[in-house]
Design a protein around this motif. Structure first.
Motif, PDB file in Angstrom:
ATOM      1  N   LEU A 188       0.899  -1.276   0.190  1.00 49.37           N
ATOM      2  CA  LEU A 188      -0.047  -0.450   0.062  1.00 49.37           C
ATOM      3  C   LEU A 188       0.961   0.954  -0.401  1.00 49.37           C
ATOM      4  O   LEU A 188       1.827   1.330  -0.198  1.00 49.37           O
ATOM      5  CB  LEU A 188      -1.143  -0.051   1.085  1.00 49.37           C
ATOM      6  N   PRO A 189       0.552   2.941  -0.247  1.00 49.09           N
ATOM      7  CA  PRO A 189       1.118   3.482   0.101  1.00 49.09           C
ATOM      8  C   PRO A 189       1.837   3.688   0.772  1.00 49.09           C
ATOM      9  O   PRO A 189       2.854   4.743   1.090  1.00 49.09           O
ATOM     10  CB  PRO A 189      -0.392   4.810  -0.720  1.00 49.09           C
ATOM     11  N   SER A 190       0.527   3.687   1.817  1.00 50.66           N
ATOM     12  CA  SER A 190       1.178   3.565   3.260  1.00 50.66           C
ATOM     13  C   SER A 190       2.712   3.088   3.925  1.00 50.66           C
ATOM     14  O   SER A 190       3.794   3.158   4.688  1.00 50.66           O
ATOM     15  CB  SER A 190       0.306   3.292   4.371  1.00 50.66           C
ATOM     16  N   GLY A 191       3.240   1.492   2.980  1.00 54.26           N
ATOM     17  CA  GLY A 191       3.713   1.130   3.596  1.00 54.26           C
ATOM     18  C   GLY A 191       3.827  -0.108   3.676  1.00 54.26           C
ATOM     19  O   GLY A 191       4.767  -1.063   3.455  1.00 54.26           O
ATOM     20  N   ASN A 192       2.441  -0.584   4.445  1.00 55.44           N
ATOM     21  CA  ASN A 192       1.830  -1.513   5.309  1.00 55.44           C
ATOM     22  C   ASN A 192       2.113  -2.644   3.478  1.00 55.44           C
ATOM     23  O   ASN A 192       1.285  -2.012   2.521  1.00 55.44           O
ATOM     24  CB  ASN A 192       0.756  -1.350   5.203  1.00 55.44           C
ATOM     25  N   THR A 193       1.973  -3.872   4.116  1.00 53.22           N
ATOM     26  CA  THR A 193       1.303  -5.560   3.220  1.00 53.22           C
ATOM     27  C   THR A 193       0.020  -5.514   3.129  1.00 53.22           C
ATOM     28  O   THR A 193      -0.517  -5.322   4.696  1.00 53.22           O
ATOM     29  CB  THR A 193       2.681  -5.990   3.018  1.00 53.22           C
ATOM     30  N   GLU A 199      -4.474  -6.191   5.764  1.00 58.06           N
ATOM     31  CA  GLU A 199      -3.583  -4.959   6.184  1.00 58.06           C
ATOM     32  C   GLU A 199      -2.597  -5.519   7.091  1.00 58.06           C
ATOM     33  O   GLU A 199      -2.777  -5.548   8.220  1.00 58.06           O
ATOM     34  CB  GLU A 199      -4.140  -4.184   5.886  1.00 58.06           C
ATOM     35  N   TYR A 200      -0.737  -4.940   6.843  1.00 58.41           N
ATOM     36  CA  TYR A 200      -0.255  -6.051   8.036  1.00 58.41           C
ATOM     37  C   TYR A 200       0.500  -4.861   7.817  1.00 58.41           C
ATOM     38  O   TYR A 200       1.278  -4.190   7.183  1.00 58.41           O
ATOM     39  CB  TYR A 200       0.761  -7.275   7.648  1.00 58.41           C
ATOM     40  N   ALA A 201       1.539  -4.362   9.379  1.00 56.41           N
ATOM     41  CA  ALA A 201       2.561  -3.212   9.279  1.00 56.41           C
ATOM     42  C   ALA A 201       3.173  -4.389   9.831  1.00 56.41           C
ATOM     43  O   ALA A 201       3.525  -4.788  11.020  1.00 56.41           O
ATOM     44  CB  ALA A 201       1.952  -3.031  10.645  1.00 56.41           C
ATOM     45  N   GLY A 202       4.107  -5.007   9.208  1.00 53.42           N
ATOM     46  CA  GLY A 202       5.166  -5.757   9.853  1.00 53.42           C
ATOM     47  C   GLY A 202       4.431  -7.862   9.758  1.00 53.42           C
ATOM     48  O   GLY A 202       3.949  -8.040   8.352  1.00 53.42           O
ATOM     49  N   TYR A 203       5.059  -7.969  10.282  1.00 57.48           N
ATOM     50  CA  TYR A 203       3.784  -9.018  11.316  1.00 57.48           C
ATOM     51  C   TYR A 203       2.639  -9.020  11.619  1.00 57.48           C
ATOM     52  O   TYR A 203       1.814 -10.211  11.707  1.00 57.48           O
ATOM     53  CB  TYR A 203       4.896  -9.657  11.127  1.00 57.48           C
ATOM     54  N   THR A 204       2.438  -7.674  11.770  1.00 56.17           N
ATOM     55  CA  THR A 204       1.469  -7.298  12.682  1.00 56.17           C
ATOM     56  C   THR A 204      -0.112  -7.199  12.202  1.00 56.17           C
ATOM     57  O   THR A 204       0.068  -5.951  11.682  1.00 56.17           O
ATOM     58  CB  THR A 204       1.629  -6.253  13.524  1.00 56.17           C
ATOM     59  N   ARG A 227     -11.626   0.489   4.179  1.00 57.69           N
ATOM     60  CA  ARG A 227     -10.249  -0.229   5.514  1.00 57.69           C
ATOM     61  C   ARG A 227     -10.958   0.363   6.750  1.00 57.69           C
ATOM     62  O   ARG A 227     -11.266   1.217   7.020  1.00 57.69           O
ATOM     63  CB  ARG A 227      -8.851   1.199   5.539  1.00 57.69           C
ATOM     64  N   LEU A 228     -10.655  -0.858   7.378  1.00 57.33           N
ATOM     65  CA  LEU A 228     -11.842  -1.048   8.475  1.00 57.33           C
ATOM     66  C   LEU A 228     -10.221  -1.184   9.499  1.00 57.33           C
ATOM     67  O   LEU A 228      -9.925  -2.180  10.115  1.00 57.33           O
ATOM     68  CB  LEU A 228     -12.492  -1.753   9.035  1.00 57.33           C
ATOM     69  N   PRO A 229      -9.874  -0.694  10.342  1.00 59.49           N
ATOM     70  CA  PRO A 229      -8.745  -0.708  11.731  1.00 59.49           C
ATOM     71  C   PRO A 229      -9.406  -1.520  12.662  1.00 59.49           C
ATOM     72  O   PRO A 229     -10.220  -1.597  12.934  1.00 59.49           O
ATOM     73  CB  PRO A 229      -8.499   0.484  12.450  1.00 59.49           C
TER      74      PRO A 229
END
Length: 516
Positions: A188-193, A199-204, A227-229
């Motif tokens: 994603l543009p935010s750098g998350n995958t 959606e992951y921030a790293g492995y989280t 997108r739902l946090p």
């Protein structure tokens, strides 16, 4: 000189391959022989015999689920609509949910102890909020979707209408897994995958991506990604393998068995209906070759009329007597349905299905003909363990999440509960009252519970919880009943005649022998 044992062709081929590898790399040849010997040491790794075509692919669990999940889900939904699985899931829901999983609040009093009044007020507020959300129905839906789809999504949102009703301003909605954007992969543009809509921030995991469908009657025909946090949503599922992120239907292992049984029963029903129709064939004498061109028996015209001008009967009516040609023979067609293999096949299939559902055969099939009292009781107790596991899953993944959002709603609406409720860190302390079951054998189970209570192995709260009741509520009811009975001049000490466990067992054995 005795000859050694004959070498199998595969051993000769293996030695040849090792010799060829040894010309170039002795280490590679040794590694090949070692790996081959380890492989052939397992009987499960045999590649000959009747199972030589059994070569399943061992791939990543998520890769497998991505490939098959859509078809498995469609088939699971079909059998849940159109087969006996619908009734089985109803039974599971009735046992796991029953009248609902309810909170027992434990708010400490500022002066010490438990603040009973605040606890009751909070429970009543939660009950009102739950009725506004149809929370009891949502508990059932979550469990149904776990069985049929493998899970679902629960999402919270702010609802100011609740605040005007004196309730926490938090709404709850359930989304089926079809809303999860499983086709979304990449960075994603935010750098998350993002993978499989997660959606992951790293492995989280940090968010879910779902598709928002247009409202009925609107002009919008396209779906959009939302997108739902994870603070506002949760993917409810249970993992069957380490690293699994894509859910799969709990019915996956029995879908084909259920389908094949349903097809078989449908065929048997059709055959039985055909067999139920009274059918007669008239066999004419061997010398009658029929009329030329059309082959109709002699004495019968092509219009269905006899040469004597009378109509040939097509149906046999009650009390009717017909004259058939001289020498003709009447044969009654009587196909025997169902066949002798019907019952064994039905029982074997139902056993496989009940095992996949975690239910006893008797409970699933409603067939208690071959069950003894002890076997049925043992099966019922084992079955309840499966229900307890499902209750624990619902509490852990759904009810605790809902309770946290309920507490967040209380923080957004000060005044609904006393301020000291949130004196401690985190949410309001709570334990969950789970639905229970009545005793299988009331006399013996009550005697066993009494002995366990005397030995200090259980508490009265434990005994009430086994039947899905709250000890404090039972105690309050008893106090109120005793008070009313004394006011009416009746002693609350009621003595009832009891039957010893041995007497009851003798009576049951006698009744069983009479039935046999």
């Amino acid at each position: 000189m005795n000859a050694g044992p004959a070498r199998r062709p595969r051993d000769i081929v293996g030695s040849g391959i090792a010799s060829l590898l040894g010309l170039f790399s002795p280490r590679a040849a040794l590694s090949y022989l070692h790996g081959r010997a380890a492989l052939l040491s397992y009987a499960a790794a045999r590649r000959d015999g009747p199972n030589k075509r059994w070569l399943p692919r061992d791939i990543d669990i998520d890769s497998m689920n991505r490939r098959d999940r859509e078809l498995v889900q469609a088939r699971a939904r079909d059998v849940a609509r159109n087969t006996s699985i619908a009734g089985a899931i109803d039974k599971i829901v009735a046992n796991v949910i029953h009248t609902g999983i309810k909170p027992q609040v434990n708010v400490p009093h500022p002066d010490g102890g438990r603040d009973c009044e605040t606890c009751k007020a909070t429970e009543r507020l939660y009950a009102r909020w739950g009725r506004a959300l149809s929370l009891w129905e949502k508990q059932q839906l979550v469990l149904r979707h776990l069985w049929i789809d493998g899970g679902c999504i629960v999402h919270r949102y702010i609802d100011r209408n609740f605040a005007r009703k004196g309730l926490p301003p938090v709404g709850i909605e359930l989304l089926d897994l079809g809303r999860l954007n499983l086709s979304l992969f990449g960075t994603l543009p935010s750098g998350n995958t993002v993978a499989d809509g997660i959606e992951y921030a790293g492995y989280t995991p940090v968010a879910l991506h779902v598709t928002r469908r247009p409202l009925p009657g609107t002009m919008n025909i396209s779906e959009e990604d939302v997108r739902l946090p994870l603070e506002d949503c949760k993917l409810i599922m249970t993992r069957k393998s380490i690293g699994q992120s894509v859910p799969i239907s709990w019915l996956a292992s029995i879908i084909m068995t259920v389908h094949n049984l349903d097809e078989y029963l449908t065929s048997e029903e059709i055959a039985a209906r055909v067999a139920a129709a009274f059918c007669v064939a008239v066999e004419l004498p061997g010398g009658d070759m029929g009329q030329p061109l059309n082959g109709i028996p002699s004495g019968i015209s092509g219009s269905g009329m006899g040469t004597d001008g009378k109509a040939i009967p097509r149906f046999i009516e009650a009390g009717r007597i017909d004259v058939i040609p001289n020498g003709a023979k009447v044969n009654i067609i009587d196909p025997k349905r169902p066949g002798t293999t019907f019952e064994p096949y039905l029982r074997a299939s139902n056993r496989r299905i009940s095992c996949g559902l975690g239910m006893s055969y008797e409970a699933f099939s409603n067939d208690y003909t071959g069950a003894s009292y002890s076997s049925a009781r043992s099966a019922a107790l084992e079955e309840r363990r499966m229900y307890r596991m499902q209750q624990a899953l619902l509490v852990d993944q759904f009810m605790e999440t809902i309770w946290g959002w309920f507490c967040d709603g209380l923080r957004l609406a000060p005044g609904l509960v006393p301020p000291h409720v949130f004196d401690g860190a985190g949410d309001i302390p709570v334990r969950w009252q789970l639905p229970g079951w009545s005793w299988v054998d009331p006399a013996r189970d009550a005697s066993a519970s009494e002995k366990n209570l005397q030995l200090g192995l259980v508490s009265r709260s434990d005994l009430c919880a086994e039947q899905g009741r709250d000890f404090e509520e039972v105690l309050e009811q008893r106090i109120e009943e005793d008070k009313k009975m004394r006011e009416a001049g009746i002693s609350p000490d009621i003595v009832t005649d009891t039957i010893s466990v041995n007497d009851q067992e003798d009576e049951e054995n006698a009744q069983s022998e009479e039935k046999e």
